[in-house]
Scaffold this motif. Structure first.
Motif, mmCIF file in Angstrom:
data_model
loop_
_atom_site.group_PDB
_atom_site.id
_atom_site.type_symbol
_atom_site.label_atom_id
_atom_site.label_comp_id
_atom_site.label_asym_id
_atom_site.label_seq_id
_atom_site.Cartn_x
_atom_site.Cartn_y
_atom_site.Cartn_z
ATOM 1 N N LYS A 74 44.941 -67.117 5.135
ATOM 2 C CA LYS A 74 45.372 -66.886 6.514
ATOM 3 C C LYS A 74 46.850 -66.501 6.548
ATOM 4 C CE LYS A 74 45.506 -69.025 11.044
ATOM 5 N NZ LYS A 74 45.244 -70.215 11.836
ATOM 6 N N ARG A 75 47.654 -67.167 5.731
ATOM 7 C CA ARG A 75 49.085 -66.836 5.669
ATOM 8 C C ARG A 75 49.285 -65.418 5.132
ATOM 9 N NH1 ARG A 75 52.437 -68.076 1.326
ATOM 10 N NH2 ARG A 75 50.793 -69.448 0.616
ATOM 11 N N LYS A 76 48.514 -65.035 4.111
ATOM 12 C CA LYS A 76 48.640 -63.681 3.568
ATOM 13 C C LYS A 76 48.223 -62.628 4.589
ATOM 14 C CE LYS A 76 47.663 -62.876 -0.740
ATOM 15 N NZ LYS A 76 46.952 -62.800 -2.042
ATOM 16 N N GLU A 105 48.450 -62.958 7.877
ATOM 17 C CA GLU A 105 49.529 -62.900 8.875
ATOM 18 C C GLU A 105 50.700 -62.065 8.357
ATOM 19 O OE1 GLU A 105 49.633 -63.971 12.014
ATOM 20 O OE2 GLU A 105 47.547 -64.612 11.827
ATOM 21 N N GLU A 106 51.008 -62.195 7.067
ATOM 22 C CA GLU A 106 52.095 -61.397 6.485
ATOM 23 C C GLU A 106 51.748 -59.916 6.473
ATOM 24 O OE1 GLU A 106 52.765 -63.110 2.647
ATOM 25 O OE2 GLU A 106 53.703 -64.909 3.464
ATOM 26 N N HIS A 118 45.762 -70.498 2.738
ATOM 27 C CA HIS A 118 46.507 -69.558 1.881
ATOM 28 C C HIS A 118 46.209 -68.115 2.300
ATOM 29 C CE1 HIS A 118 48.265 -67.748 -1.672
ATOM 30 N NE2 HIS A 118 47.104 -67.133 -1.891
#
Length: 104
Positions: free
Chosen positions: A83-85, A87-88, A81
């Protein structure tokens, strides 16, 4: 564009990139902490039989194994979770970089 503005833009890019790198490392450290805690509960489940030489120790083993699996699953979900934030949030640094390159 003045030399001062050019210097400020480079500093902004550097700070943003360094902050992202620190955030990535913090996310990895947190995941490793979850993994370590999960392994502690796994070892506790393995050794509880020798510590409690009673008939009901199998329930404690299952309890510790269950806690270990839950912590591991939660750690993986938490890691992915965040990691995705992260990347964004890299998109915003890219915008600053593109804006800087257009001016330069």
């Amino acid at each position: 564009m003045s030399k001062l503005e050019n210097s400020i833009n480079k500093d902004l890019l550097l700070r943003e990139n360094l902050a992202l790198q620190r955030t990535i490392l913090a996310n990895q450290t947190t995941f490793l902490s979850f993994l370590r805690t999960s392994m502690y509960f796994l070892v506790a489940g393995l050794s509880i039989k020798n510590l409690l030489q009673v008939e009901g120790s199998i329930y404690y083993q299952v309890l510790f194994y269950g806690i270990s699996v839950c912590i591991l699953i939660f750690g993986v979900i938490n890691f992915l979770h965040h990691k995705r934030k992260i990347e964004e949030s890299k998109i915003h640094v890219g915008d600053y970089k593109l804006e800087y390159e257009k001016k330069g």
